[in-house]
Scaffold this motif. Structure first.
Motif, mmCIF file in Angstrom:
data_model
loop_
_atom_site.group_PDB
_atom_site.id
_atom_site.type_symbol
_atom_site.label_atom_id
_atom_site.label_comp_id
_atom_site.label_asym_id
_atom_site.label_seq_id
_atom_site.Cartn_x
_atom_site.Cartn_y
_atom_site.Cartn_z
ATOM 1 N N LYS A 40 46.638 69.694 35.064
ATOM 2 C CA LYS A 40 45.919 69.403 36.313
ATOM 3 C C LYS A 40 46.847 68.693 37.299
ATOM 4 C CE LYS A 40 42.670 67.827 39.070
ATOM 5 N NZ LYS A 40 41.930 68.594 39.984
ATOM 6 N N GLY A 43 49.350 70.919 38.760
ATOM 7 C CA GLY A 43 48.776 71.966 39.608
ATOM 8 C C GLY A 43 48.972 71.681 41.079
ATOM 9 N N VAL A 130 44.917 75.055 53.242
ATOM 10 C CA VAL A 130 43.542 75.049 52.760
ATOM 11 C C VAL A 130 43.038 73.626 52.760
ATOM 12 C CG1 VAL A 130 42.078 75.431 50.757
ATOM 13 C CG2 VAL A 130 43.767 77.128 51.366
ATOM 14 N N SER A 132 39.149 71.187 52.714
ATOM 15 C CA SER A 132 37.703 71.187 52.626
ATOM 16 C C SER A 132 37.195 69.936 53.310
ATOM 17 C CB SER A 132 37.272 71.214 51.156
ATOM 18 O OG SER A 132 35.879 71.190 51.078
ATOM 19 N N GLN A 137 32.133 74.025 51.840
ATOM 20 C CA GLN A 137 32.894 74.861 52.768
ATOM 21 C C GLN A 137 34.371 74.724 52.476
ATOM 22 O OE1 GLN A 137 32.172 74.042 56.863
ATOM 23 N NE2 GLN A 137 30.241 75.148 56.895
ATOM 24 N N ILE A 138 35.051 75.840 52.482
ATOM 25 C CA ILE A 138 36.498 75.781 52.371
ATOM 26 C C ILE A 138 37.065 76.308 53.676
ATOM 27 C CG2 ILE A 138 38.523 76.572 51.133
ATOM 28 C CD1 ILE A 138 36.809 76.953 48.702
ATOM 29 N N MET A 140 40.304 77.658 55.627
ATOM 30 C CA MET A 140 41.631 78.183 55.384
ATOM 31 C C MET A 140 42.231 78.509 56.743
ATOM 32 S SD MET A 140 42.320 80.898 52.530
ATOM 33 C CE MET A 140 43.125 82.364 52.765
ATOM 34 N N LEU A 183 30.317 78.442 50.625
ATOM 35 C CA LEU A 183 30.205 78.694 49.187
ATOM 36 C C LEU A 183 28.753 78.791 48.748
ATOM 37 C CD1 LEU A 183 32.976 76.263 48.013
ATOM 38 C CD2 LEU A 183 33.127 78.710 48.329
ATOM 39 N N CYS A 189 30.131 83.970 44.921
ATOM 40 C CA CYS A 189 30.354 82.561 45.263
ATOM 41 C C CYS A 189 30.638 82.299 46.728
ATOM 42 C CB CYS A 189 31.496 81.947 44.458
ATOM 43 S SG CYS A 189 31.021 81.689 42.777
ATOM 44 N N ASN B 75 45.486 77.139 44.666
ATOM 45 C CA ASN B 75 44.941 76.155 43.742
ATOM 46 C C ASN B 75 43.889 75.292 44.412
ATOM 47 O OD1 ASN B 75 46.441 76.940 41.563
ATOM 48 N ND2 ASN B 75 48.154 75.604 42.062
ATOM 49 N N LYS B 76 44.195 74.879 45.634
ATOM 50 C CA LYS B 76 43.250 74.047 46.366
ATOM 51 C C LYS B 76 41.957 74.804 46.603
ATOM 52 C CE LYS B 76 45.697 70.895 49.282
ATOM 53 N NZ LYS B 76 46.317 70.819 50.598
ATOM 54 N N PHE B 77 42.149 76.069 46.947
ATOM 55 C CA PHE B 77 40.995 76.929 47.206
ATOM 56 C C PHE B 77 40.112 77.019 45.958
ATOM 57 C CE2 PHE B 77 38.657 80.777 47.913
ATOM 58 C CZ PHE B 77 38.510 80.847 49.281
ATOM 59 N N LEU B 79 40.099 75.032 43.428
ATOM 60 C CA LEU B 79 39.576 73.704 43.087
ATOM 61 C C LEU B 79 38.277 73.427 43.840
ATOM 62 C CD1 LEU B 79 40.133 70.917 41.707
ATOM 63 C CD2 LEU B 79 41.192 70.236 43.851
ATOM 64 N N ASN B 80 38.276 73.770 45.121
ATOM 65 C CA ASN B 80 37.069 73.538 45.909
ATOM 66 C C ASN B 80 35.934 74.468 45.532
ATOM 67 O OD1 ASN B 80 37.690 71.369 47.666
ATOM 68 N ND2 ASN B 80 39.170 72.703 48.651
ATOM 69 N N MET B 81 36.318 75.637 45.091
ATOM 70 C CA MET B 81 35.314 76.642 44.796
ATOM 71 C C MET B 81 34.792 76.490 43.370
ATOM 72 S SD MET B 81 35.938 80.516 45.739
ATOM 73 C CE MET B 81 34.788 81.782 45.388
ATOM 74 N N LEU B 123 37.704 71.059 35.383
ATOM 75 C CA LEU B 123 39.094 71.414 35.673
ATOM 76 C C LEU B 123 39.233 72.929 35.867
ATOM 77 C CD1 LEU B 123 40.840 69.170 32.996
ATOM 78 C CD2 LEU B 123 40.512 68.683 35.417
ATOM 79 N N PRO B 124 39.644 73.350 37.036
ATOM 80 C CA PRO B 124 39.769 74.782 37.291
ATOM 81 C C PRO B 124 41.094 75.331 36.771
ATOM 82 C CG PRO B 124 40.327 73.570 39.256
ATOM 83 C CD PRO B 124 39.962 72.550 38.222
#
Lengths: 524, 543
Positions: A40, A43, A130, A132, A137-138, A140, A183, A189, B75-77, B79-81, B123-124
């Motif tokens: 994590k 990441g 990206v 949020s 909502q995301i 981009m 989302l 999704c 990854n961020k995308f 993570l949020n989703m 954890l995605p």
């Protein structure tokens, strides 16, 4: 004895086994969790993290820009491009043509693609960001650059002049596209996608116009008209806060939250201006003011003749959709024979306003809103306005929305009947209290019909009834002149290809910063 | 006595160990919480050097090697989703599994099987790098490195004979580097026809499997065994060159290849409505197939005639007879300005019976309408009629160009090829960075055994695409021959100055083609700065 000791031994053994197992379980579990944490952490690394991990062996090729680079995506895109281009042509044709129709400028009766191919150069994605900002909502942001070689030929028809093919060359699009994903808790999704162009940095769309097998002068002012159309579409449809909402994948969702809605009302009094620049050779400027939040809804004051410190004291109401990003654009023009000259422009971001309090602002006029282009620091005077921002409640919002729809509907109807040339005109005509068509020709036609309040309409109207070829030609000429007489004047003199771009950039309708310089000044 | 005592001792040990195990189970395991907690994540900067040491083997590929790209935005995308994705996936899984369980349960005398917990955790999956490969084939290849070390909690409770047993999966970890290939590329959205997924190496799988609260995977030895088993199973199915194939669209349809020809004969029109103020109208007919980018075809203009006879024939290429339709528009020609529309009609192609053996055209008399809106009252007005003759001839099976596999596997040579010889196929795909001094309107000239063929020219383009195919029938394999390929630009203007210019050439030895059957490569052009040309060569034999 043996039994009891056996049982005891066995019990100890059994419990020990279990304890051992549990120990193993714990160990493996902590190990797995530790690994999960590591993954994590790795990441999403930033520069400091990487510095800490790598120490002195920091890889030189890694950088962390705000907009992350996507080389791999560009590689794939350039390979896929010929196929995308092929597939997209039909889609674009079908979706853009109605738009062109809606924003079609006066003097042109039909605007269609007669050829559209996107060329061989793929767009480049300079970077992706990206974030949020809101739960569910995301956002981009895609930094998009396209200096392509598309071959776009517009079939332009002006009243009674047969279709003129006009080629759009050297198209360049630099913009940041904002895509918002709403989302949902159902596959896929994503319940809706909102697309808009970020207004900061401003979208840049450049191109050169060239008439195919003819001359651009056949319809005077056509290049400016197309510029205006493109700019209006971009600023009024796509540029944030305006957006396109696309619901996705069969999930019935309420997208109304995402749509752009009237948020508040701006009661605005244009009080006066001071120390305006004198543009006239003889006498003084004849200033009037054009105010807008959206180019589709703009209003105009009366003309105060021969005065550099004019007092208007006129009150208007404008609708604001997004207080955070929209701005009030105030332009002061000098009414003139021929093209009206702009004396200055000022911008008041709505976010500076305080709701429900009347406040007076004295704004400095600038030559242009684009700070890159402002060279002269000369004083252009000031304009004084009083502004009251009123935040809508739910009912008022709905009412405003209906009203807006009604106005647009009415305009569409008028347009369909051929009374007015374009949806962009109507309010202008109606709002212009003076309603004076500038120039001699303009007034002539304008008064001739009067009712319509738009000289162009008349020209088209006459032609539409089709009185005869000879008359028709003249009519069309007049129609065009009515719409862009002055432009024609300045335009006729120039050669077609090379200069049209240059003049467009330097000239009145620079797409980037001041979309409607011309629009406001059009003699109607 | 001693023997008896020993037996009792063993017996006692047996009993004791059972009691001990049960007691130990209740003491240590049974009362352990079954819920999964979110792990505490401290920022990396605060970690000590020991944990950093532990991190080393997991450092993402984009840090280690420059040919992998960072995909933090993705990854961020995700993570949020992820919370939404988690709920959606779990819901779907439950919905799918429920009926299956309901069907299976009666067979095994089980009362119920239920998900007590089902969540994929907080954890995605993360992408630890993305690499793309470029080849000359019509495909996109990308290799993401995916690591999912999650904290899912899947707790299934089985009830049977009044007892309840639980099976729980926790801490699932899957690391894999799949190769995703999108091919073939087609000119309609989403621009590829198939997704091929295969694993480049055995994936790493780790998880905890708790049976009634006790983690089986922590029994020494068992974990490795199970892990190997799973890896082998997965490897058997998807390890490269084995692939998982997901079709997206039908490639043949997506390619939009022509499947037939529509012969249209515009015979005449009757009782057309007068449009001009003075005199009769000057009608002509415009024909167009829907979904076609080709310009529409026009008949001649019949001046001052409201009952014109044309008798003109047109051939149109049909790509999809199911969805395409023929549009017929009658216009009134005007000397000045825009021509007036007099009426129109549309004939869907699926309504025309394909007459394969019979060569009988069908004669249709169509009422002209104002528009195709059925409810429009204006359509009730009479606008005259148009008579056309239609004949749709689909290509015979062998005439249809073979689907999409063409590029991948070399076809057999057609009948009539000499036994020792074959068919040499040259496909000129594209060129890059070709530039002429005075003009760049390149076309390709191919010279082989004195035979010359040329592609169509592409106007003003430094990266032209031709996609032209040429065939040479040969009696023997061209082992000693060369193919001369030349890129030539011709001036678009008629002028004596620089009418022609060579942008580069290349000679290709054909012996390799005979050996390889198919070669698709980019060749550097000689006499050109950076020019390259992509040429595909195939040697088709009858055997």
């Amino acid at each position: 004895m043996g039994l009891i000791s056996g049982i005891l031994m066995g019990m100890i053994m059994g419990i020990a086994l279990m304890a051992g197992w549990r120990h193993m379980m714990r160990r493996r579990s902590t190990k797995r969790i530790a690994k999960a944490v590591d993954i994590k952490l790795l990441g999403s690394l930033n520069r400091d993290d990487l510095k800490k991990i790598c120490g002195d062996n920091f890889p030189e090729w890694i950088s962390f820009p705000v907009y992350e680079q996507v080389k791999w995506l560009n590689k794939q895109l350039s390979k896929l491009w010929p196929y995308v281009a092929d597939a997209a042509e039909l889609v674009i044709k079908e979706s853009v043509e109605p738009l062109l129709e809606e924003y079609r400028p006066p003097g042109i009766t039909s605007l269609k693609f007669s050829k559209l191919s996107l060329g061989t150069v793929a767009p480049k994605i300079e970077g992706i960001r990206v974030q949020s900002l809101q739960k569910g909502q995301i956002i981009m942001d895609i930094d998009f650059k396209w200096g392509g070689d598309p071959s776009i030929i517009l079939g332009v028809e002006a009243a009674l002049v047969a279709s003129i093919p006009i080629q759009l060359k050297d198209l360049q699009v630099f913009t940041v596209v904002r895509v918002i994903f709403q989302l949902a808790e159902e596959i896929p999704c994503i319940s809706a996608v909102v697309v808009a162009l970020l207004s900061e940095p401003k979208p840049r769309i450049d191109y050169t116009l060239k008439a195919v097998g003819g001359s651009l002068t056949a319809i005077p002012g056509i290049s400016d008209m197309i510029d205006d159309t493109v700019n209006s579409i971009v600023t009024d449809m796509l540029q944030w806060p305006h957006r396109i909402v696309v619901p996705i994948g069969g999930i019935p969702v309420d997208t109304s939250e995402l749509e752009l809605k009237p948020q508040g009302k701006l009661s605005l009094t244009i009080v006066k201006a001071n120390n305006l620049k004198n543009m006239e050779m003889i006498g003084k400027s004849d200033p009037y003011v054009v105010v807008q939040i959206r180019p589709l809804f703009k209003v105009k004051t009366k003309v105060v003749e021969n005065n550099l410190n004019p007092v208007w004291n006129q009150t208007f109401e404008l609708i604001a959709e997004d207080k955070e990003t929209q701005s009030l654009i105030i332009e002061v023009f000098d009414q003139d024979i021929g093209q009206d000259k702009r004396l200055g422009i000022a911008k008041l971001p709505l976010i500076e306003l305080e709701a429900e309090t009347l406040k007076e602002y004295e704004l400095r006029l600038l030559a242009s809103l684009d700070t890159l282009k402002v060279k002269d620091k000369k004083d252009r005077g000031t304009v004084t306005i009083k502004v009251l921002y009123h935040q809508f409640n739910k009912e008022e919002q709905l009412a405003a929305l209906d009203e807006e729809k009604r106005i647009l509907e009415a305009r569409k109807k008028l347009k369909a009947e051929g009374v007015i040339g374009s949806t962009m005109d109507a309010l202008d005509g109606a709002a212009s209290l003076v309603g004076s068509g500038v120039g001699l020709v303009g007034t002539g036609i304008g008064t001739g019909v009067g009712l319509v309040g738009s000289g162009i309409g008349t020209g088209v109207g006459l032609v539409g009834s089709g009185i005869g070829t000879g008359v028709g030609l003249v009519g069309s000429g007049l129609g065009a002149v009515g719409s862009g007489l002055t432009k024609a004047g300045k335009f006729m003199g120039r050669t077609i290809t090379g200069q049209s771009s240059a003049s467009r950039r330097s000239g009145s309708s620079t797409p980037v910063n001041s979309i409607q310089e011309n629009g406001g000044a059009k003699p109607r | 006595m001693g023997f008896f005592s020993t037996v009792l001792g063993f017996f006692g040990f047996g009993v004791g160990i059972s009691i001990g195990l049960v007691a130990g189970y209740f003491l240590f395991i049974y009362f352990q919480p079954t819920d999964v907690k979110d792990p505490v994540i401290r920022p990396l900067v605060e970690q000590d050097s020991e944990t950093l040491q532990r991190l080393m083997p997991e450092i993402p590929l984009w840090v280690k090697s420059p040919d992998y790209d960072r995909v933090d935005w993705l990854n961020k995308f995700i993570l949020n989703m992820w919370p939404y994705l988690d709920k959606a996936i779990c819901k779907t899984v439950k919905n799918i599994v429920k009926p299956i369980i309901a069907e299976q349960i009666p067979k095994y005398k089980i009362e119920s099987v239920e998900f007590e917990e089902l969540t994929l955790g907080s954890l995605p999956p993360t992408f630890q790098g993305m690499k793309v490969y470029s080849t000359d084939e019509k495909e996109l290849i990308m290799e993401p490195s995916i690591k999912w070390a999650g904290n899912p909690n899947i707790l299934v409770a089985v009830k049977a004979f009044g007892l309840k047993a639980t099976v729980q999966v926790v801490d699932l970890q899957v690391f894999a580097s799949p190769r995703i290939t999108l091919k073939p590329l087609v000119p309609s959205f989403p621009c590829f026809a198939k997704i091929l997924v295969s694993l480049m190496e055995k994936p790493h799988v780790d998880f905890g499997l708790k049976l009634v609260g006790a983690d089986l995977m922590s029994i020494p030895g068992l974990y490795r065994f199970v892990q190997e088993l799973i890896k082998d199973q997965v490897a058997n199915m998807y390890l490269w060159p084995k692939t998982l194939e997901v079709p997206i669209i039908d490639p043949v349809k997506a390619m939009k290849r022509p499947v037939g020809i529509l012969h249209v004969k515009v015979l005449r029109a009757m009782k057309l409505k007068k449009k001009d103020l003075l005199g009769a109208s000057d009608p002509y007919v415009k024909l167009k197939l829907t979904e076609d980018k080709l310009p529409s075809k026009k008949t001649t203009v019949k001046h001052k005639n409201l009952n014109p006879e044309w008798n003109e024939e047109f051939n149109m290429v049909v790509k999809d007879p199911q969805s395409q339709a023929l549009e017929l528009l009658v216009f009134d020609w005007e000397q000045v300005g825009k021509d007036d529309k007099m009426g129109m009609n549309v004939v869907p192609l699926k309504d025309i019976p394909a007459c394969i053996p019979a060569e009988e055209p069908k004669v249709l008399t169509l009422d002209l309408l104002k528009n195709m809106d059925l409810n429009d009252v204006q359509n009730e007005k009479l606008r005259g009629q148009l008579v056309v003759e239609l004949l749709y001839k689909p290509f015979k099976e062998e005439e249809i160009p073979k689907g999409i596999e063409e590029g991948q596997t070399v076809q057999k040579a057609p009948d009539g090829t000499p036994a020792s010889g074959g068919l040499l196929v040259v496909i000129v795909h594209e060129a890059q960075d070709v530039e002429g001094k005075h003009h760049t309107n390149p076309h390709v000239r191919i010279l082989f055994r004195g035979e010359e063929k040329r592609t169509k020219p592409v106007k003003k383009n430094r990266d032209p695409r031709w996609e032209d195919e040429f065939q040479f029938m040969l009696d023997e394999p061209p082992v000693k021959d060369r193919l001369h390929v030349e890129v030539i630009s011709t001036s678009s203007r008629i002028g004596l100055l620089h009418p022609k210019e060579c942008l580069g050439y290349v000679d290709i030895h054909l012996s390799d083609v005979v050996a390889n059957k198919r070669i698709n490569e980019k060749y550097h052009l000689i006499d050109s700065k950076n020019g390259r040309i992509q040429i595909e060569l195939q040697w088709r034999t009858s055997s």
